[in-house]
Design a protein around this motif. Structure first.
Motif, PDB file in Angstrom:
ATOM      1  N   GLU A  26      39.058  92.197  83.345  1.00 16.16           N
ATOM      2  CA  GLU A  26      40.450  92.611  83.573  1.00 16.16           C
ATOM      3  C   GLU A  26      40.959  93.125  84.286  1.00 16.16           C
ATOM      4  N   ARG A  30      43.285  91.616  87.581  1.00 13.27           N
ATOM      5  CA  ARG A  30      44.636  92.876  87.994  1.00 13.27           C
ATOM      6  C   ARG A  30      44.413  93.500  89.546  1.00 13.27           C
ATOM      7  N   GLU A 186      37.956  96.145  90.714  1.00 14.92           N
ATOM      8  CA  GLU A 186      38.936  95.753  90.914  1.00 14.92           C
ATOM      9  C   GLU A 186      39.316  95.567  92.581  1.00 14.92           C
TER      10      GLU A 186
END
Length: 193
Positions: A26, A30, A186
């Motif tokens: 995730e 993102r 990320e």
């Protein structure tokens, strides 16, 4: 930075969103989406992945849900594979998925002249979690289980470069360390790497 088409596979056999692999997948998504990359996702834990038991099965067309993931991989310019290290390598269900995806004619083609890769022009990133320290896995064990995925599957089908990121000591990692890992992933997503 140029937009990339990215396929993210959460390769943990457990689909629970509380798993570290789910959080890392995730976080990567993102970062990628925030920077304009196109993202498609697959969650191994929610899939039925039959085991291949013969050469004849390997040579036939896959089930429809596997063919759909092959289409996503054909679409992608970059593959991100997030998985836990189990007994020194990829979990059996993930290995089964990779075997299903790379059936003859999709990942590579064999004929009387030899073998040719069919997934050239794509890069990959392996993000691997483990209980042991990552340095121990690299230095003492030579990262053999991950190398079998990197060299024996991804590079064999033409993907390069294939890079890896290891996160070790997951069982004892505190909140600050976990946050650092998520931030690092990320950023990889933002870079499309």
């Amino acid at each position: 930075m140029e937009s990339r088409r990215i396929l993210i596979i959460n390769g943990h056999p457990d689909a629970a969103p509380t798993r570290l692999c789910a959080a890392l997948a995730e976080a990567y998504a993102r970062g990628a989406l925030a920077c304009g990359h196109q993202v498609r996702r697959v969650c191994l834990g929610s899939l039925d992945v039959p085991l291949l038991a013969s050469q004849a099965e390997f040579d036939t067309a896959p089930p429809a849900h596997i063919a759909a993931i092959q289409a996503d991989l054909s679409w992608a310019e970059h593959l991100v594979l997030v998985f836990p290290l189990w007994l020194g390598g990829a979990p059996a269900k993930l290995k089964a998925l990779l075997e299903q995806l790379m059936r003859r004619g999709f990942g590579f083609q064999s004929d009387t002249k030899g073998m040719s890769a069919r997934l050239t022009g794509r890069s990959a990133r392996l993000i691997v979690t483990m209980g042991m320290p990552a340095a121990m896995y690299r230095l003492y064990f030579g990262a053999q289980g991950v190398m079998s995925v990197e060299r024996g599957i991804l590079r064999l089908t033409g993907m390069k470069p294939v890079r890896d990121t290891f996160f070790g000591g997951v069982d004892t990692a505190g909140p600050a360390r976990l946050r650092g890992w998520l931030d690092r992933v990320e950023k990889l997503g933002a870079q499309g790497d």
